[in-house]
Design a protein around this motif. Structure first.
Motif, PDB file in Angstrom:
ATOM      1  N   MET A   1      -1.862   9.459 -12.039  1.00 54.60           N
ATOM      2  CA  MET A   1      -1.436   8.281 -11.329  1.00 54.60           C
ATOM      3  C   MET A   1      -0.012   8.247 -11.365  1.00 54.60           C
ATOM      4  N   GLY A   2       0.881   7.871 -10.394  1.00 50.30           N
ATOM      5  CA  GLY A   2       2.379   7.529 -10.448  1.00 50.30           C
ATOM      6  C   GLY A   2       2.437   6.250 -10.773  1.00 50.30           C
ATOM      7  N   LYS A   3       3.659   6.141 -11.030  1.00 51.35           N
ATOM      8  CA  LYS A   3       4.701   4.863 -11.499  1.00 51.35           C
ATOM      9  C   LYS A   3       4.144   3.801 -10.343  1.00 51.35           C
ATOM     10  N   TYR A   4       4.073   4.276  -9.182  1.00 53.45           N
ATOM     11  CA  TYR A   4       4.188   3.180  -7.814  1.00 53.45           C
ATOM     12  C   TYR A   4       2.607   3.433  -7.476  1.00 53.45           C
ATOM     13  N   SER A   5       1.631   3.967  -8.174  1.00 51.97           N
ATOM     14  CA  SER A   5       0.227   4.210  -7.079  1.00 51.97           C
ATOM     15  C   SER A   5      -0.432   3.025  -7.361  1.00 51.97           C
ATOM     16  N   ARG A   6      -0.065   1.903  -7.895  1.00 46.15           N
ATOM     17  CA  ARG A   6      -0.847   0.627  -7.812  1.00 46.15           C
ATOM     18  C   ARG A   6      -0.460  -0.088  -6.274  1.00 46.15           C
ATOM     19  N   LEU A   7       0.636   0.048  -6.178  1.00 47.09           N
ATOM     20  CA  LEU A   7       1.144  -0.272  -4.602  1.00 47.09           C
ATOM     21  C   LEU A   7       0.146   0.437  -3.602  1.00 47.09           C
ATOM     22  N   ARG A   8      -0.084   1.601  -3.770  1.00 50.29           N
ATOM     23  CA  ARG A   8      -0.821   2.219  -2.727  1.00 50.29           C
ATOM     24  C   ARG A   8      -2.412   1.657  -2.650  1.00 50.29           C
ATOM     25  N   SER A   9      -2.891   1.546  -3.834  1.00 49.50           N
ATOM     26  CA  SER A   9      -4.316   0.811  -4.137  1.00 49.50           C
ATOM     27  C   SER A   9      -4.290  -0.675  -3.429  1.00 49.50           C
ATOM     28  N   TYR A  10      -3.153  -1.275  -3.757  1.00 47.49           N
ATOM     29  CA  TYR A  10      -3.228  -2.709  -3.145  1.00 47.49           C
ATOM     30  C   TYR A  10      -3.232  -2.769  -1.498  1.00 47.49           C
ATOM     31  N   LEU A  11      -2.458  -1.871  -1.021  1.00 46.58           N
ATOM     32  CA  LEU A  11      -2.317  -1.890   0.190  1.00 46.58           C
ATOM     33  C   LEU A  11      -3.409  -1.347   0.789  1.00 46.58           C
ATOM     34  N   MET A  12      -4.063  -0.187   0.221  1.00 50.04           N
ATOM     35  CA  MET A  12      -5.431   0.245   1.081  1.00 50.04           C
ATOM     36  C   MET A  12      -6.584  -0.798   1.012  1.00 50.04           C
ATOM     37  N   ALA A  13      -6.374  -1.752   0.113  1.00 46.91           N
ATOM     38  CA  ALA A  13      -7.543  -2.677   0.035  1.00 46.91           C
ATOM     39  C   ALA A  13      -7.369  -3.979   1.067  1.00 46.91           C
ATOM     40  N   GLN A  14      -5.936  -4.081   1.526  1.00 44.06           N
ATOM     41  CA  GLN A  14      -5.621  -5.077   2.656  1.00 44.06           C
ATOM     42  C   GLN A  14      -6.319  -4.910   4.022  1.00 44.06           C
ATOM     43  N   THR A  15      -6.865  -6.021   4.666  1.00 45.78           N
ATOM     44  CA  THR A  15      -7.664  -5.689   5.707  1.00 45.78           C
ATOM     45  C   THR A  15      -6.651  -6.144   6.896  1.00 45.78           C
ATOM     46  N   GLY A  16      -5.503  -6.761   6.703  1.00 47.16           N
ATOM     47  CA  GLY A  16      -4.617  -7.394   7.782  1.00 47.16           C
ATOM     48  C   GLY A  16      -3.709  -6.266   8.268  1.00 47.16           C
ATOM     49  N   GLU A  17      -3.158  -6.447   9.426  1.00 41.97           N
ATOM     50  CA  GLU A  17      -2.120  -5.449   9.918  1.00 41.97           C
ATOM     51  C   GLU A  17      -0.648  -5.643   9.227  1.00 41.97           C
ATOM     52  N   ARG A  18      -0.701  -6.886   8.819  1.00 37.99           N
ATOM     53  CA  ARG A  18       0.711  -7.081   8.035  1.00 37.99           C
ATOM     54  C   ARG A  18       0.289  -7.846   6.746  1.00 37.99           C
ATOM     55  N   VAL A  19       1.039  -7.067   5.709  1.00 39.01           N
ATOM     56  CA  VAL A  19       1.258  -7.655   4.449  1.00 39.01           C
ATOM     57  C   VAL A  19       2.505  -8.269   4.000  1.00 39.01           C
ATOM     58  N   MET A  21       5.155  -9.374   1.327  1.00 36.82           N
ATOM     59  CA  MET A  21       5.481  -9.440  -0.269  1.00 36.82           C
ATOM     60  C   MET A  21       7.051  -9.650  -0.402  1.00 36.82           C
ATOM     61  N   SER A  22       7.103 -10.375  -1.571  1.00 29.43           N
ATOM     62  CA  SER A  22       8.197 -10.506  -2.206  1.00 29.43           C
ATOM     63  C   SER A  22       8.426  -9.117  -2.954  1.00 29.43           C
ATOM     64  N   PHE A  23       9.853  -9.086  -3.390  1.00 30.35           N
ATOM     65  CA  PHE A  23      10.097  -8.260  -4.338  1.00 30.35           C
ATOM     66  C   PHE A  23       9.372  -8.233  -5.777  1.00 30.35           C
ATOM     67  N   SER A  24       9.275  -9.646  -6.114  1.00 34.16           N
ATOM     68  CA  SER A  24       8.845 -10.052  -7.291  1.00 34.16           C
ATOM     69  C   SER A  24       7.324  -9.926  -7.140  1.00 34.16           C
ATOM     70  N   ASP A  25       6.763  -9.970  -6.167  1.00 31.50           N
ATOM     71  CA  ASP A  25       5.070  -9.638  -5.928  1.00 31.50           C
ATOM     72  C   ASP A  25       4.934  -8.274  -6.410  1.00 31.50           C
ATOM     73  N   ILE A  26       5.792  -7.580  -5.813  1.00 29.25           N
ATOM     74  CA  ILE A  26       5.847  -6.059  -6.034  1.00 29.25           C
ATOM     75  C   ILE A  26       5.870  -5.563  -7.530  1.00 29.25           C
ATOM     76  N   GLU A  27       7.110  -6.254  -8.100  1.00 29.48           N
ATOM     77  CA  GLU A  27       7.116  -6.158  -9.780  1.00 29.48           C
ATOM     78  C   GLU A  27       6.009  -6.525 -10.362  1.00 29.48           C
ATOM     79  N   LYS A  28       5.288  -7.702  -9.985  1.00 29.22           N
ATOM     80  CA  LYS A  28       4.173  -8.149 -10.702  1.00 29.22           C
ATOM     81  C   LYS A  28       3.043  -7.079 -10.412  1.00 29.22           C
ATOM     82  N   LEU A  29       2.756  -6.520  -9.487  1.00 30.25           N
ATOM     83  CA  LEU A  29       1.829  -5.759  -9.108  1.00 30.25           C
ATOM     84  C   LEU A  29       1.974  -4.510 -10.033  1.00 30.25           C
ATOM     85  N   LEU A  30       3.331  -3.970  -9.862  1.00 32.07           N
ATOM     86  CA  LEU A  30       3.646  -2.911 -10.864  1.00 32.07           C
ATOM     87  C   LEU A  30       3.464  -2.897 -12.344  1.00 32.07           C
ATOM     88  N   GLY A  31       3.952  -4.295 -12.558  1.00 33.20           N
ATOM     89  CA  GLY A  31       3.855  -4.392 -14.088  1.00 33.20           C
ATOM     90  C   GLY A  31       5.215  -4.113 -14.726  1.00 33.20           C
TER      91      GLY A  31
END
Length: 136
Positions: A1-19, A21-31
């Motif tokens: 798993m790469g450094k940014y793989s959590r972002l891929r998992s998160y986006l794949m779990a989304q059902t909407g056409e648009r997601v 996000m703020s930069f801080s949301d991405i940072e929280k997701l990535l840790g």
């Protein structure tokens, strides 16, 4: 798993056409914090050779849009499988990250519509004196 793989998992779990996000949301997701290059629009482009995180959102089937550097937010938009990217005609985002490339349906549509006779040499100059400077 790469450094940014959590972002891929998160986006794949989304059902909407648009997601959105703020930069801080991405940072929280990535840790962890995003790199300083987040301040440049090119960092958020959909060019997979630009940065490793781009490959993750493309692999999840998304592209970035509405990137607001000053406001530190963006929208990930779901794209249709096999749609073209900045890379060019017929290569999908999945092809860029190691998948099977797809071709646009128009590719090859004129195949067989032109016939070159066997006695025609396409490398032959059009005129006998092709290098001659003409005078009026």
């Amino acid at each position: 798993m790469g450094k940014y793989s959590r972002l891929r998992s998160y986006l794949m779990a989304q059902t909407g056409e648009r997601v959105p996000m703020s930069f801080s949301d991405i940072e929280k997701l990535l840790g962890e914090k995003l790199p300083a290059s987040k301040q440049y629009p090119a960092w958020w482009s959909n060019n997979p050779s630009n940065n490793p995180m781009t490959k993750e959102w493309l692999a999840a089937g998304f592209q970035t849009e509405s990137v607001n550097i000053a406001g530190e937010n963006l929208v990930f938009r779901r794209v249709q499988p096999g749609s073209g990217t900045a890379k060019g005609f017929g290569e999908s985002a999945q092809a860029e990250i190691g998948g099977t490339p797809t071709r646009h349906p128009i590719f090859g549509c004129m195949k067989g519509t032109l016939t070159i006779l066997p006695e025609v040499d396409l490398t032959e100059p059009v005129e006998q004196d092709w290098g001659k400077v003409y005078e009026d």
